[in-house]
Design a protein around this motif. Structure first.
Motif, mmCIF file in Angstrom:
data_model
loop_
_atom_site.group_PDB
_atom_site.id
_atom_site.type_symbol
_atom_site.label_atom_id
_atom_site.label_comp_id
_atom_site.label_asym_id
_atom_site.label_seq_id
_atom_site.Cartn_x
_atom_site.Cartn_y
_atom_site.Cartn_z
ATOM 1 N N CYS A 276 -13.645 -30.198 -6.343
ATOM 2 C CA CYS A 276 -13.420 -31.209 -7.382
ATOM 3 C C CYS A 276 -12.303 -30.770 -8.327
ATOM 4 C CB CYS A 276 -14.701 -31.454 -8.168
ATOM 5 S SG CYS A 276 -14.475 -32.623 -9.520
ATOM 6 N N VAL A 278 -11.585 -31.954 -11.166
ATOM 7 C CA VAL A 278 -11.918 -32.047 -12.585
ATOM 8 C C VAL A 278 -12.640 -30.785 -13.065
ATOM 9 C CG1 VAL A 278 -13.175 -33.342 -14.349
ATOM 10 C CG2 VAL A 278 -12.037 -34.554 -12.487
ATOM 11 N N CYS A 279 -13.687 -30.381 -12.327
ATOM 12 C CA CYS A 279 -14.496 -29.250 -12.802
ATOM 13 C C CYS A 279 -14.219 -27.972 -12.026
ATOM 14 C CB CYS A 279 -15.971 -29.600 -12.698
ATOM 15 S SG CYS A 279 -16.478 -29.948 -11.002
ATOM 16 N N ALA A 282 -17.510 -26.575 -10.387
ATOM 17 C CA ALA A 282 -18.715 -26.263 -11.170
ATOM 18 C C ALA A 282 -19.722 -27.418 -11.172
ATOM 19 C CB ALA A 282 -18.324 -25.919 -12.611
ATOM 20 N N CYS A 284 -19.575 -31.912 -12.024
ATOM 21 C CA CYS A 284 -19.329 -32.791 -13.174
ATOM 22 C C CYS A 284 -19.640 -34.230 -12.757
ATOM 23 C CB CYS A 284 -17.876 -32.677 -13.644
ATOM 24 S SG CYS A 284 -16.684 -33.326 -12.458
ATOM 25 N N CYS A 287 -17.609 -35.652 -9.554
ATOM 26 C CA CYS A 287 -18.055 -35.222 -8.223
ATOM 27 C C CYS A 287 -19.565 -35.344 -8.075
ATOM 28 C CB CYS A 287 -17.591 -33.792 -7.946
ATOM 29 S SG CYS A 287 -18.190 -32.595 -9.154
ATOM 30 N N ARG A 289 -21.877 -33.953 -9.683
ATOM 31 C CA ARG A 289 -22.502 -32.625 -9.834
ATOM 32 C C ARG A 289 -22.458 -31.769 -8.572
ATOM 33 N NH1 ARG A 289 -22.469 -32.641 -14.601
ATOM 34 N NH2 ARG A 289 -22.807 -34.673 -15.546
ATOM 35 N N GLY A 291 -19.571 -30.616 -7.080
ATOM 36 C CA GLY A 291 -18.432 -29.701 -7.029
ATOM 37 C C GLY A 291 -17.429 -30.060 -5.940
#
Ligand code: DAH
Length: 353
Positions: A276, A278-279, A282, A284, A287, A289, A291
């Motif tokens: 992902c 954006v994160c 990790a 977010c 995605c 959550r 990743g």
């Protein structure tokens, strides 16, 4: 007669002095030098003059004529100069003024992505093959091994067209670029039916599905299909090709993964995710959550599909993939809504130089 010539000359020259425009000059020429002008009538009348007067009057008439012609030329030249001066005044150019900015056109972000995709695959030896937008049920589904009651074939999922067709083969806007696989393979086979050449192509194109329009899905979207068929193609070739593609598209450091999936026209099938953007993996909201973000579907071409394309599945294998151009562009530029692409808003489009 001589008297008359003097008068003609004087009145002509003084009339000429008053003239300030080309049109008036032309009128002057007609009335003083034209066919029916008093001067020309003097010439006409020469023959009826007594012999002793004729040479003198003739000479004088010629003199006047030359004088008027000369004056006319001079006046014409003066008027030209005046007009030129006026034009130069009104069109004066200040070279120190700043230039006016030109409105520069740009490529649509989707076209920029498409070109990048083509360039990457071209370097790997893939050619672009264009297939048709409007397909038959046969090519869009049947030859790709869709079972007869597969949900994608329902009216709710596809745009069928009101065109004449055989009862079991309606016409529709292609729901994916995969039918081009069959068309391309058949064309390649026709080149050499006894020993069909290997295939390495990408097939771009517009597709349509009858879907709810949201930030993530449009009813109209572009795909790029990939197809490689040859005598010893393996799943490793597929993975290597697509991992290389992801690195070139999203940057050398991007992580990717393959997940098992299912498509009727590939076996085995997979989906490819990239980390992902954006994160960074990790987890977010973008995605969900996980990743990871899915960028394409892929797999080894199903033996039935190879056969339908004219390639003997005992001698040939192949891999295929299909990626969404909008999806890849969203990821590439960090855009959060797919609807921007077709809304023609310059404030959006101008950001992609
Ligand atoms: N046609 C699929 C779709 O529209 C995408 C796809 C998946 C294409 C796997 C392929 C493939 O060529 O091997 O969702």
């Amino acid at each position: 007669m001589l008297e008359q010539l003097n008068e003609i000359e004087q009145s002509a020259l003084s009339a000429l002095q008053q003239i300030e425009e080309e049109q008036a000059l032309e009128a002057w020429r007609v009335s003083y030098l034209g066919r029916n002008s008093p001067l020309m009538r003097v010439f006409d009348g020469l023959r009826s003059l007594p012999n002793e007067e004729r040479p003198q009057v003739g000479r004088r008439a010629n003199e006047v004529k030359r004088a008027l012609e000369e004056a006319y030329q001079q006046k014409a030249e003066t008027l030209r100069q005046v007009a030129l001066q006026r034009a130069l005044q009104s069109e004066r150019l200040d070279v120190t003024l700043p230039g006016r900015p030109l409105a520069r056109g740009r490529l649509h972000p989707l076209n920029q992505t498409l070109r990048r995709i083509f360039a990457i695959f071209a370097e790997m030896g893939f050619q672009v093959y264009r297939s048709r937008d409007i397909e038959s049920d046969e090519y869009n589904f049947q030859l790709l091994n869709f079972p007869p009651h597969h949900p994608a074939r329902e009216m709710q999922d596809s745009f069928y067209l009101d065109l004449p067709h055989p009862p079991d083969n309606p016409v529709l806007f292609r729901t994916h670029t995969s039918p081009g696989q069959i068309r391309a393979m058949r064309e390649f086979v026709a080149l050499n039916p006894a020993d069909p050449p290997p295939v390495r192509i990408v097939l771009p194109g517009m597709c349509a599905r009858y879907e709810q329009i949201t930030a993530r899905s449009e009813i109209q979207f572009q795909q790029v299909e990939g197809l490689a068929v040859g005598k010893a193609i393996t799943f490793s070739d597929l993975k290597g090709t697509l991992e290389d593609f992801a690195r070139r598209m999203f940057g050398g450091g991007v992580r990717s993964r393959f997940r098992a999936s299912h498509f009727p026209f590939t076996e085995p099938s997979a989906e490819m995710d990239i980390e992902c953007f954006v994160c960074g993996g990790a987890g977010c909201a973008v995605c969900k959550r996980s990743g990871w973000l899915e960028i394409l579907g892929c797999g080894m071409v199903h033996p039935v599909v190879l056969e339908n394309g004219g390639y003997d599945p005992r001698r040939y294998t192949g891999f295929a993939f299909g990626m969404g151009v909008e999806r890849i562009t969203l990821l590439r530029y960090g855009i959060e809504d797919i609807r921007y692409f077709y809304s023609n808003d310059l404030r959006f489009l101008e950001q992609f130089v």
